[in-house]
Enzyme design. Structure first.
Site, PDB file in Angstrom:
ATOM      1  N   TYR A   1      10.938   5.069   0.241  1.00  0.00           N
ATOM      2  CA  TYR A   1      11.948   4.165   0.959  1.00  0.00           C
ATOM      3  C   TYR A   1      13.245   4.411   0.359  1.00  0.00           C
ATOM      4  O   TYR A   1      14.290   3.594   0.981  1.00  0.00           O
ATOM      5  CB  TYR A   1      11.311   2.768   0.764  1.00  0.00           C
ATOM      6  CG  TYR A   1      10.265   2.514   2.011  1.00  0.00           C
ATOM      7  CD1 TYR A   1      10.663   1.704   3.154  1.00  0.00           C
ATOM      8  CD2 TYR A   1       8.872   2.841   1.581  1.00  0.00           C
ATOM      9  CE1 TYR A   1       9.709   1.712   4.038  1.00  0.00           C
ATOM     10  CE2 TYR A   1       8.071   2.508   2.723  1.00  0.00           C
ATOM     11  CZ  TYR A   1       8.507   1.713   3.763  1.00  0.00           C
ATOM     12  OH  TYR A   1       7.542   1.439   4.909  1.00  0.00           O
TER      13      TYR A   1
ATOM     14  N   ASP B   1       0.991  -1.380  -0.069  1.00  0.00           N
ATOM     15  CA  ASP B   1       0.089  -0.129   0.110  1.00  0.00           C
ATOM     16  C   ASP B   1       0.720   1.284  -0.026  1.00  0.00           C
ATOM     17  O   ASP B   1       0.215   2.323   0.033  1.00  0.00           O
ATOM     18  CB  ASP B   1      -0.979   0.003   1.145  1.00  0.00           C
ATOM     19  CG  ASP B   1      -0.172   0.097   2.390  1.00  0.00           C
ATOM     20  OD1 ASP B   1       0.685  -0.657   2.585  1.00  0.00           O
ATOM     21  OD2 ASP B   1      -0.458   0.896   3.438  1.00  0.00           O
TER      22      ASP B   1
END
Length: 442
Positions: free
Chosen positions: A265, A171
């Site tokens: 990330y 997600d």
């Protein structure tokens, strides 16, 4: 009238479970439900949430059959979908995943670097076990897996359960696209058409347009170059400090390749020294979650169970719950929705390993995902992805073979680890902490 589905939520003791239950019952028109089953091997933890979920279901849709169990046959018989989000070792082990690498000056993170590898070594077996239960008792069901670390789990399912009814999802891009929509003043991320490629937690948007075909990238780039993904919303202000910092850091990640927009990330791979310097080994993300969401969700669940009502309760459905309902609907009703999924490359990225599990747009219908062609990717991204893909493959090979050396190689190859000697020190400490969960290494 649409056919109703029976759904198992594997990881019934997760703090995300009430949100998923809420999302399922809030979307009955899109995806009708006849039965919801919670399954977990931790009966005590699951029961605290399940008794509250039972109240929620009875209040909103009493016609839905609801049960919770630790028995695989009860859980996986007569079901259409398994939605799996397990956390092997709970937050106690996540805390070790984060703090042990930091002791050696290495990034301590849940899915990236050594912490992600440690978590992957714990997750592979139990995810395969869930699939095998499903195949035994309901062989036509779909496993929708968003158990972390998704990249390693996806590679393991590719290797060990090839061609099966398993779809691995995340997600995080959904959440980031919600931020894009807010920046652009749009109601929903579904007003965007995107092109994206990468590995899980390791990717780039190359095109973002609205439904009229207008290019939204220039506006987004201008904003992100100055502020990252910092938003002027109450939701952003109430985020944990670690997430606020991560979103602001996107401005620096973006500078490395201003032709694309990066997944948040990538911070851990581009700037590992920065991450370590700005980490508090005494209080990591795991501690934030334990002191925040963990306590809040269980306390609200306790109140729901005590008062047998949701009055005054603020539990809500999360973005990842919405995404998984969309996916289940696409599979059930052949909607041909376009979604970002983790699938075997098989030429979708033409100049990259065909066996890599890549995250790219797919058209989803009743036969599963159909990956869209992304063509060739640039040298910079290709090089980064090849290195990280090798880390993930070596981790899975280490699990299969019980190979200490392959796991050492995986840590050494990770861009978050400075040397083979440091990799060995981190590995030895993680192995000691994970003796209860990892296969024996030799």
């Amino acid at each position: 009238m649409k056919e109703k589905s029976s759904v198992v939520i594997a990881g019934g003791g997760s703090t995300f479970t009430p949100g998923i239950v809420l999302m399922l019952i809030n979307n009955m028109e899109q995806f009708p439900i006849r039965k919801i089953i919670l399954y977990d091997n931790n009966a005590e933890r699951q029961e605290k949430l399940a008794t509250a979920c039972e109240v929620i279901v009875k209040e909103r849709h009493p016609e839905i059959e609801f049960l919770y169990t630790t028995d695989p046959e009860t859980a996986f018989t007569d079901i259409d979908f398994v939605m799996a989000h397990i956390r092997v070792g709970l937050y106690e082990m996540r805390e070790k995943d984060e703090k042990i690498p930091l002791q050696f000056g290495v990034v301590g993170q849940e899915t990236c670097g050594p912490g992600g590898i440690a978590y992957g070594m714990r997750s592979i077996g139990p995810v395969l076990e869930i699939y095998d239960y499903m195949e035994k008792y309901s062989p036509n069901a779909w496993l929708l897996n968003y158990s972390n670390p998704a990249a390693i789990v996806a590679e393991a399912t590719r290797r060990l359960r090839p061609g099966k009814r398993i779809i691995n999802i995340c997600d995080m891009p959904v959440g980031q696209e919600r931020s894009f929509a807010i920046i652009l003043g749009l109601e929903s991320r579904k007003e965007l058409d995107v092109r994206y490629y990468g590995l899980n937690h390791f990717g780039w948007w190359t095109s973002i347009k609205d439904k009229q075909g207008n290019d939204m990238m220039p506006r987004l780039k201008e904003y992100i170059s100055e502020r990252g993904l910092e938003l002027d919303t109450s939701d952003f202000q109430h985020r944990d400090d670690s997430w606020k910092e991560t979103y602001r850091k996107v401005a620096d990640i973006y500078k490395l390749d201003p032709d694309t927009l990066p997944n948040t990330y990538l911070k851990y791979y581009y700037f590992p020294d920065y991450v370590v310097a700005h980490s508090n080994i005494e209080y990591t993300r795991a501690n934030e979650v334990m002191d925040g969401r963990e306590k809040t969700v269980f306390e609200q669940a306790r109140k729901i169970t005590e008062q047998q009502s949701t009055e005054g309760i603020t539990l809500s459905a999360g973005a990842h719950a919405s995404f998984i309902v969309d996916l289940a609907s696409a599979l059930k009703f052949n909607t041909k929705e376009r979604m970002l999924l983790i699938v075997e490359n098989e030429g979708a990225i033409s100049n990259f390993d065909p066996t890599a599990m890549v995250e790219i747009p797919c058209i989803v219908g009743s036969d599963g995902p159909e990956p869209l062609s992304m063509g060739e990717i640039p040298t910079f991204q290709k090089g980064l992805m090849a290195q990280q893909n090798a880390v993930e493959k070596l981790c899975v090979e280490a699990w299969i073979e019980g190979s200490y050396h392959k796991l050492w190689q995986a840590l050494t190859l990770s861009k978050t680890v400075p040397s083979a000697s440091v990799a060995k020190e981190v590995l030895d400490a993680l192995y000691e902490a994970n003796k209860e969960y990892w296969p024996e290494l030799k």
